[in-house]
Design an enzyme around this catalytic site. Structure first.
Site, PDB file in Angstrom:
ATOM      1  N   GLY B 145       0.822  -1.197   0.000  1.00  0.00           N
ATOM      2  CA  GLY B 145       0.000   0.000   0.000  1.00  0.00           C
ATOM      3  C   GLY B 145       0.860   1.253   0.000  1.00  0.00           C
ATOM      4  CB  CYS B 146       0.302   4.617  -1.367  1.00  0.00           C
ATOM      5  SG  CYS B 146      -1.401   4.923  -0.842  1.00  0.00           S
TER       6      CYS B 146
END
EC number: 1.2.1.38
Lengths: 341, 341, 341, 341
Positions: B145-146
């Site tokens: 995930g970012c």
């Protein structure tokens, strides 16, 4: 009643916002508008939005020009308010929107601002315990900083429920907080499309002011890690405040504390459970929107406040204090209705 | 070498960014571009910036269309990658940009995503200890995930110097992280001029993934209070991470830890002392900019990471893992140079 | 081949963009980086995104520092390029990104810029008829202005189909076109949430340059009403150009003219019918996206060009001319792929 | 006086702006708030800025719920106002903020909107010649479109001085003009960092309405080429209007025409010579800022109007018409003071 009001620094963003709000105040007559290097120009050259005042001449900030007013707002660079205030009579209400008279500790002043401490005036955050009484009738008010206002009001009700020695505040904010200062950092090209922190590591000047407020609100030894973040919006601060929850605190305790604290506050709007503050909701209004919750996994209370840095954060808060100092109803001429989207 | 690559979800933002970056990769040949409801359209209808692919037809996401490629990137909604992946052969490198295979704990999956946990694939954050070895030769990669990418890289070197059970992360971020999802929250009118928090109180799905990463990096019992804040920029995350400093830690200790950790990392750029990360500096690049300091007053280490959520935060990181999985030099086709201002 | 390149004004936005693009050029070696008041600093202090050059020292702009390079780019304030160029040998390729050598008419120079006209160099817009030949082998190039580039390319194919004496151009643009100039107008607070025109009524300096280009493209007596509009985006210009259609012109004529004109242009991308240019599609790329149509009701051809003002609008266009002057393939090191969203 | 007012479409942007402005109107009592799919929710769920109405329930848009009010504002999708209006008595003042009753020509309706033309109501732009008289006492008002309002007021005084058959209008605008419509085009990710034209080539529905207004203002055969451009700001339109100057017209003629036209208009603010309109100056206010000049080189009059599309452009203009229809002073409850920066 007709209260004559002068505004110094009238061509800056704080000056403009004071005038915008004062134009809506039913008891006020706007008198001298003064400034430094832009004296001699029309106000409309600086504030196209203030149509009724467009043709007013901007005067120099001198004792003569400020004489004869009931109220003088100082919207001057930090460190320059004291000599101007000294020339104004004790019967004139002087409200400083700068930092000069906010701090009680001269050590804090020296450490965060440098130079000599000008003194301490009654602090213009009426929502602090006992503060309305201190502001009633006063003729000197130190308007609070924008971050301290929103951060204090966001976390204040939770102070009895948290470890106040481990507070963190991260606050996305608008560049208008820096005024019209010409620096590369504040150019549109640098601000657009960008998030950037500044004053990291406890160096921002609002840090001791926040802690002073929390002590005034009952915290025993508040310690704050504060990080402002510049983001691309014209106005607004979203203060994200958190602290370790005390043993046994429940989500219901948190909610109850906020409901109790803000039920009667005219300018603090506690949102319904589950709705989180958004800066748009406060644009142009003298209000702070607040919400809080308990993060049970992490054992922290997380509180968020949204506010317009120029409105409740500076000019609106100053007018609120003016009302109290002059014995007017606190809400006179102030709106809680924002402009959105 | 010529590696044939298919991209599913090609018409979304992640798909577009994968294609933008793959067009600059010297070893890659872009094969099938697939999507759901937009199958049958031209790619140029969705991504005007991808001129060389403008006339490519977008195909349906079927096993037939994905067959015959060396690498398949999945840029699909969470929870939908598993059935597509199951149809692809074990010799095909499948890189999932969604969340389905990131978490090791099925409990975490159930709690934060709901439904059945699809499983766990090698995690595509090569900067974690030992992770490059795990990615070498693999044929399945779970792209991170970012927020976990930037948060982990911002604080990782400081973990031995802090109390990892009291971490706070507040992260201003761009709406592109939500993809092209049609919801009022993500309308321009709602995003412009506004800062607003979401997933407050430990409910954001990236929370357990961040903690998982910190454990992989040596934290014993990491607990994170995570608050993302939507701000009006096209791309970018600025993660502000802090934690109580361990007894006796000095600013020099913090600096030394970061210098040691990132001296040889090709995609993590430790800024010189005193310079703080800005999201503009990373726009479009496969890089994280990092800085950290000790706030001595507050007794906390404060670390900040800036990153492009679509680039290193998703597509770039996925290509970095592809390089490792295929035995290419890790930096092949990836730039560290952002587009600013 | 290895071409050594020096960049003056390296710490500004144009200098930064030249360096960003030159770092991707396979034949170039970046030599001296010079500036005025910021000489002595690190390049990384000014351009966090240019990681590979972060530790380079910025030198003073002196003949000595610029000596020994094959190519020197001048990114200096208008009116200051001539003396620097005079000191550089005739064998050195000098590309001026300023306005000094763009105009052929000394009268136009005096009227729009004031002072003495430095002269006229080959004009760096290769897409003009015959211009590639004029640029081949030259050692002096006047890089075009950003508005003239996008406006010319947007309307050029339609010139035989319109009354060129009644052209209107309105062009929303980014503040980065003004560089790092410190003026209230360009502060983030003034730019955010705002659209504002400037140089209205034919006073913008790019007006005569646009007309000069249109004459070079075959217009007999082009007259342009040009209005730029500052809007809140980091980069980009959207030029909306229109002119009265000549008698009998059809929509098909317009389309055919554009298809014929741009079929082989590597850096002009004619969109499919019905798709209109968007600035995001060109961000960071050396490209102009173009579309045109006939408004039958109003009897006007309306043409729109989208472009990144710093990329194709300045730095990219300059490198394109460099390639031509040096006999390299025109597209060497230049991308047409933008960064979106 | 206490006027009871109902607002349909109350949860949209126009509905919200109507309510924001009505809350400041001293003669109005806010009655039923209705909506379509969001009926049953709290108003505060949709408009956090409308604190005094936060707990109001949103009702269904039915004849029963709208009954018993003096005024009903319709903020409904185009084409849906007629059946609702038909159920409201002739003594009720109905103000339609949609397009249904704006056009006089059924042909124009069919061509630009399609379907059957509902009819024509008195047009709510009091600044048109004779229009105040037509609005006095009426019980049906067609609120004008946002682009027609600002474009008409920007160029109207110059009509006798120009060739009205060759008008061009290019108007950067905010996405809030599209309401809360869920379409990819209006996502924050598409709007941020981007300028993009739409409705190019004479297809925008406001085109015939602008021409109708210009005829009402005395133009003989007005023909308009209109191009709106979406730019990243929350509110605002900057209409750049130009037309060929008639033979012999001077800059002084232009100035004189505007001074004469707007000396007594309460909501049109002609700026001093040399100062150009900026959208920030009008934010939230019921005002249009106007300036015009003669471009002597190009032989065109260039006029610019700035306006808040939701305020004077929709909700404020509607309330201005309400005041006239009810015989109240036209300026009651309406401010000309914007919120800037």
């Amino acid at each position: 009643m007709s209260i004559s009001v002068a505004v110094t620094g009238a061509t800056g963003y704080v000056g403009g916002e004071l005038l915008r709000m004062l134009l809506a105040h039913p008891e006020v007559e706007i008198g001298a508008l003064t400034a430094g290097s832009s004296a001699g120009s029309r106000l409309g050259d600086h504030h196209a939005h203030l149509v009724p005042l467009a043709d007013r001449e901007v005067l120099e900030t001198t004792t003569e020009n400020l004489a004869g007013h009931d109220v003088v707002f100082l919207a001057l660079p930090h460190g320059t308010s004291a000599p101007v205030a000294a020339e104004l009579g004790d019967d004139v209400l002087v409200i400083d929107c700068g930092a000069d008279f906010r701090l009680q500790s001269s050590d804090d002043w020296s450490r965060f601002y440098g130079g000599d401490h000008a003194g301490t005036w009654p602090y213009g955050l009426p929502e602090l315990p006992g503060q309305r009484e201190r502001l009633a009738g006063t003729r000197r008010v130190a308007g609070p900083g924008c971050f301290p206002t929103v951060s204090t009001l966001a976390i204040m009700p939770a102070l009895p429920l948290v470890d106040d020695s481990a507070l963190t505040i991260v606050a996305p904010t608008a560049p208008s907080g820096a005024g019209k200062k010409l620096a590369t950092t504040f150019l549109g090209s640098e601000v657009l499309g960008q998030a950037s922190a500044y004053g990291v590591g406890g160096t921002h000047r609002h840090t001791p002011e926040i802690e002073q407020n929390l002590r005034a609100a009952g915290a025993e030894n508040p310690v704050v890690s504060f990080t402002p973040v510049l983001v691309p919006m014209s106005r607004g601060i979203l203060a994200v405040v958190s602290a370790p929850a005390a043993e046994g605190v429940t989500a219901a305790d948190v909610r109850a504390a906020y409901v109790a604290a803000y039920a009667d506050e005219p300018f603090v709007h506690l949102l319904p459970e589950g709705q989180w503050p958004q800066t748009q909701g406060t644009l142009g209004a003298n209000t702070v929107h607040v919400q809080a919750t308990l993060d049970e996994r992490a054992g922290r209370v997380v509180a968020i406040g949204a506010m317009d840095n120029l409105a409740k954060g500076t000019a609106g808060g100053a007018i609120q204090s003016m009302n109290l100092a002059l014995g007017l109803p606190e809400t006179t001429g102030l709106t809680t209705i924002g402009v959105a989207p």
